[in-house]
Design a protein around this motif. Structure first.
Motif, PDB file in Angstrom:
ATOM      1  N   ASN A   1       0.708  -1.148   0.190  1.00 35.43           N
ATOM      2  CA  ASN A   1       0.188   0.044  -0.033  1.00 35.43           C
ATOM      3  C   ASN A   1       1.193   1.523  -0.239  1.00 35.43           C
ATOM      4  N   ASN A   2      -0.089   2.748   0.321  1.00 35.27           N
ATOM      5  CA  ASN A   2       0.582   3.618   0.228  1.00 35.27           C
ATOM      6  C   ASN A   2       0.430   4.677   1.722  1.00 35.27           C
ATOM      7  N   ASP A   3       1.691   5.096   2.224  1.00 32.87           N
ATOM      8  CA  ASP A   3       0.829   6.270   3.083  1.00 32.87           C
ATOM      9  C   ASP A   3      -0.075   7.328   2.532  1.00 32.87           C
ATOM     10  N   GLY A   4       0.296   7.767   1.194  1.00 32.01           N
ATOM     11  CA  GLY A   4      -0.806   9.005   0.711  1.00 32.01           C
ATOM     12  C   GLY A   4       0.182   9.868   1.546  1.00 32.01           C
ATOM     13  N   SER A   5      -1.022  11.181   1.943  1.00 36.45           N
ATOM     14  CA  SER A   5      -0.739  12.298   2.958  1.00 36.45           C
ATOM     15  C   SER A   5      -0.685  12.216   3.873  1.00 36.45           C
ATOM     16  N   ASP A   6      -0.622  10.654   4.604  1.00 37.67           N
ATOM     17  CA  ASP A   6      -1.017  11.179   5.945  1.00 37.67           C
ATOM     18  C   ASP A   6       0.353  10.272   6.416  1.00 37.67           C
ATOM     19  N   ARG A   7       1.147  11.725   7.097  1.00 44.09           N
ATOM     20  CA  ARG A   7       2.183  11.668   7.404  1.00 44.09           C
ATOM     21  C   ARG A   7       3.380  13.227   7.298  1.00 44.09           C
ATOM     22  N   GLN A   8       3.845  13.427   8.092  1.00 47.98           N
ATOM     23  CA  GLN A   8       4.602  14.722   8.252  1.00 47.98           C
ATOM     24  C   GLN A   8       4.926  15.029   6.887  1.00 47.98           C
ATOM     25  N   SER A   9       5.427  14.075   6.627  1.00 48.72           N
ATOM     26  CA  SER A   9       6.390  14.822   4.915  1.00 48.72           C
ATOM     27  C   SER A   9       6.835  13.460   3.818  1.00 48.72           C
ATOM     28  N   PHE A  10       6.386  14.049   2.378  1.00 51.31           N
ATOM     29  CA  PHE A  10       6.742  13.255   1.668  1.00 51.31           C
ATOM     30  C   PHE A  10       8.054  11.928   1.581  1.00 51.31           C
ATOM     31  N   ALA A  11       8.349  12.223   2.560  1.00 54.74           N
ATOM     32  CA  ALA A  11      10.120  10.683   3.362  1.00 54.74           C
ATOM     33  C   ALA A  11       9.191  10.199   4.656  1.00 54.74           C
ATOM     34  N   ALA A  12       8.248  11.407   5.399  1.00 49.62           N
ATOM     35  CA  ALA A  12       8.452  10.737   6.471  1.00 49.62           C
ATOM     36  C   ALA A  12       7.481   9.581   6.491  1.00 49.62           C
TER      37      ALA A  12
END
Length: 864
Positions: free
Chosen positions: A270-281
């Motif tokens: 899967n992918n984290d999508g935008s549920d994170r602090q930054s693109f690389a987080a």
């Protein structure tokens, strides 16, 4: 709950890797059990010898540690038919992956039968850093280099060079590439897109063995030590490596006797999508959901998962998130039983795209062997981790897998920068009791082949050692593994024996390999014997002929059945040599005579000889000769599909040549004068002599294989057999390294390294020998191959259309002629290419003469 659903379970039937400190899977496992790590420190003299500029290794923040893979500059280009010059500029990642793909298929027992099959390739690599370090190519080589430099060429190269016909898909999700490739391969198998799949990834960090600058990235360890989940963790350490697994539906693997290392029960991506602090987080939610999806897909009891091979980069940001995701997943699954955590990166470094493959192979070995290796460099859990009550703990010493009444299962995680998370659930395969290969009950064919004499002898000796200590390994299993599990190469030798001790003794003899060559069969009907029971039991066609009362009829039909069976085995006979009655059989096999017509002619031919031998009235022979003529006039011969060598007449009829009735009448007349058939030429196999027993028949089949026949080995196996572990092919390491450092000298200097030379001008302006010489020089330059003769084969030396385009450009520049790439490929040899150049020169001269201004001197000559 069952942990082995045969409908969706995918077997891991083969593995191969080359990792820091380990050139193969066995060495990798030993290293893990020993708790060794291979993030090697580099001293100043070593850095200097590698061409590292002083201002780099003296710079603040430089860390002289390397997770290097051995032999990155070496490649056996001739094994794959790749021209040396092309190999020099190939991405080392592609070269490593090609060799390990062969080893993975060998470990699976499929290298000999994968060609032409529905075998998929799902793989990825890092960026081609090697291409950026190479000198700029000349204009003609530019398009070729740009295409071959592309990372996406990797699966396409594997499919081409190994002749694999399933899906060929490039995968790149950065650090989760390897496990994503495994997920896609598994899905492809379950969908029926392919029957077998290779899945893997490779990453080679360059410049090689140079260390790194910690200040260039916030995630790199400033002290060169990677500490997964440790309170002192301060970053990751880069490494290089390649890992590949061969996958097949479990039911198919069990049916065919494949060796099953472990079983893939479930996978998820899967992918984290935008549920994170930054693109690389990283994201706890995304990683947790990938784990839950993989466990649900596997359908296993979550309590059976007693080990997780984690991503474990040793970074203060990534490790706590990963532990939190594991804890939340187990909470939702309602599991708090003990579960060990490990991360191999502390031993070999972070392998970027190949990171997940190193972890997966470790997990497969762990569930197979029932041992959980230690995670080195872990001393105390990081303070921010909250795993209390979850059952999770970092494993710090090698220990036996705890017994909890459930089959062993492990989870493997790989997490990519950019948010693609992959998780795999792998389980121990519990082999059902069943028949195993026999030993000593019947003879077996043991084939061995190699591309070079050195490789052949190295393989011969390693096999001798392996079967000597084979324990309870069965001869039939070893024979099957060599037959189906190894790619047949040009230099071959095969032995027929019922036992492994005798096979080992035969291997230790200084036996030279046999180069491929045309297969010739010699037929002497007079030497025919009745096939024994061991042969007729296995080949019913022989039993049909065995009980014929007439000796000639019996010999003819037995010989015909033998030739038919050889054809079914895959033997393509180039020439059939015979004398007298055997010539009718040869003609029937070649399709020049109807079988029944040939049989009647053979019987009458022998009747004539019987009269002559018995001193009877020769006038009685006339009726038989007349009957033969009537048969041949009524059923005229056609063009033979194979060459026919007549010992009666002392002549050879090439395949496809018109055959007259008179030819066979001349053969028939020799029966009146002939004292009897004689043996064929010394380089032909005695067909009738091979029909005495099953062992003799196997000897004939082995003789044919040695000369190039690709046999259907299943027709020669008496019963079931299984794949077993045997030594892998010893690739001939030849240096292919063309990187230079800023002062213009070769990096890692070596006298055998080559930089493509420009062709030397050849004197002359059109003489035949000069044009051929220029073409040969052009081949040497473009192919990087020194051994070029006027009749050399372009494709055998690694040529292809892109290389041909470069030769076209060179010839245009040298001679001012334009030859199409298609015509050049059809020419195949320097002589043929030179002929095209001369034709173009002659056409240009003719055009010049015909278009000369009126009044010009037209008495000059030109070559047509």
């Amino acid at each position: 709950m069952s942990v082995q659903n045969s409908n969706t379970a995918i077997a891991v039937i083969g593995m191969a890797c080359r990792l820091p400190g380990a050139r193969d899977v066995d060495r990798y496992w030993k290293n893990l059990l020993e708790g060794a790590h291979f993030l090697a420190p580099l001293d100043t003299s070593g850095l200097r010898s590698k061409g590292v500029p002083q201002d780099r290794y003296t710079r603040e923040g430089h860390v002289a540690v390397s997770g290097a893979v051995d032999g990155v500059e070496d490649f056996d280009s001739s094994f794959f038919g790749i021209a040396p010059a092309e190999a020099d500029t190939m991405d080392p990642q592609h070269r490593l992956f090609l060799e390990e793909a062969v080893h993975a298929l060998e470990d699976a027992g499929w290298a000999g039968r994968a060609a032409g099959g529905r075998v998929g390739v799902f793989c990825g690599s890092g960026e081609n850093q090697y291409g950026r370090l190479l000198p700029e190519p000349d204009e003609g080589a530019g398009s070729h280099r740009r295409m071959s430099d592309a990372p996406a060429m990797l699966p396409l190269r594997v499919s081409y060079h190994l002749d694999l016909r399933g899906p060929s898909v490039f995968v790149n999700t950065l650090c989760s590439t390897g496990l994503t490739a495994v997920h896609l391969a598994r899905r492809s198998l379950l969908a029926g897109d392919c029957d077998i799949a290779l899945a893997g990834a490779v990453s080679v960090r360059l410049p090689h063995e140079h260390g790194y600058l910690a200040g260039e990235s916030a995630v790199l360890s400033p002290d060169g030590t990677l500490r997964p989940f440790d309170r002192d963790a301060n970053g990751t350490v880069p490494g290089s490596g390649v890992g590949i697994v061969v996958l097949r539906p479990l039911a198919d693997a069990l049916r065919d006797g494949d060796r099953v290392h472990a079983v893939l029960h479930g996978t998820a991506v899967n992918n984290d999508g935008s549920d994170r602090q930054s693109f690389a987080a990283p994201s706890v939610t995304g990683q947790r959901d990938a784990i839950l999806a993989a466990v649900a897909d596997a359908g296993v009891d979550p309590r059976a998962i007693g080990y997780v091979e984690a991503h474990g980069t040793g970074t203060p940001l990534g490790d706590p998130v990963e532990l939190a995701a594991l804890r939340e997943a187990r909470e939702q699954l309602g599991v708090d039983t003990p579960c060990a955590i490990g991360a191999v990166k502390s031993s070999i470094g972070h392998l970027d795209t190949a990171a997940g493959m190193a972890g997966l192979i470790k997990a497969v070995l762990s569930v197979r062997e029932g041992v959980i290796p230690a995670t080195v460099n872990h001393r105390e859990l990081l303070p921010s981790a909250d795993v209390e009550g979850s059952g999770l703990h970092v494993n710090t010493r090698s220990r036996a897998w705890p017994q909890n009444g459930l089959p062993r299962c492990a989870g493997v995680s790989a997490l990519g920068v950019g948010g693609t998370n992959a998780h795999v659930v792998v389980g121990h395969h519990v082999a059902a009791p069943g028949p195993r290969g026999t030993d000593g009950a019947a003879p077996e064919v043991f084939p061995v082949s190699a591309r070079s004499a050195d490789a052949f002898h190295g393989l011969r000796k390693s096999l001798a050692d392996a079967v000597t200590v084979a324990g309870d390994m069965a001869a039939a299993d070893v024979a099957r593994t060599l037959q189906d599990g190894r790619m047949p190469r040009e230099l071959r030798r095969a032995w027929v024996t019922p036992s492994l001790p005798e096979f080992a003794a035969l291997l230790r003899e200084e036996a030279a390999p046999v180069p491929a060559g045309p297969i010739e069969m010699a037929i002497d009907l007079g030497s025919a014997v009745r096939p024994d029971q061991s042969l007729t039991d296995r080949i019913p066609a022989f039993a049909t002929a065995r009980d014929r009362s007439d000796a000639t009829e019996r010999a003819f039909l037995t010989g015909y059945a033998a030739l038919e069976e050889l054809a079914a085995l895959g033997v393509r006979v180039a020439t059939v040599t015979a004398r007298g009655a055997g010539e009718y059989l040869a003609a029937a096999h070649a399709g020049a005579l109807d079988r029944d017509v040939a049989l009647r002619c053979a019987v009458r031919h022998e009747a004539v000889r019987a009269v002559v031998r018995g001193g009877g009235d020769l006038s009685g022979c006339e009726k038989h000769l007349a009957a033969i003529e009537d048969e041949l006039r009524a059923h005229r011969p056609t063009r033979p599909e194979t060459a026919l060598r007549s010992l009666s007449l002392g002549e050879t009829v090439p395949a496809g040549t018109e055959l007259s009735v008179d030819h066979f009448l001349d053969v028939a007349r020799t029966a009146v004068m002939d004292g009897g058939p004689t043996a064929g030429p010394g380089d032909a196999a005695d067909l009738m002599g091979a029909l005495a027993s099953w062992k003799d028949w196997l000897e004939l089949a082995a003789w044919c294989w040695e000369r190039g026949a690709d046999l259907d080995w299943g027709r020669l196996r008496a019963g079931s057999a299984h794949t077993v572990a045997l030594p892998l092919y010893p690739f001939h390491a030849r240096r292919h390294w063309a990187i230079t450092v800023p002062d213009g000298t070769a990096a890692d200097p070596d006298p055998t390294s080559r930089v493509e030379p420009e062709p030397e001008p050849v004197p002359g302006t059109g003489a035949q020998e000069d044009v051929v010489a220029v073409v040969m020089d052009t081949w040497r330059s473009v192919l990087g191959e020194t051994d070029v003769e006027p009749d050399s084969d372009f494709f055998a030396l690694g040529g292809h259309s892109l290389v041909a385009a470069r030769i076209v450009a060179r010839l245009r520049e040298r001679f001012g002629v334009s030859v199409s790439v298609g015509d050049l490929l059809d020419a195949e040899t320097p002589e043929g290419m030179a002929g095209l150049v001369r034709e173009q020169q002659a056409s240009a001269a003719l055009y010049t003469a015909l278009t000369a201004p009126r009044g010009a001197d037209s008495t000059g000559s030109f070559e047509l």
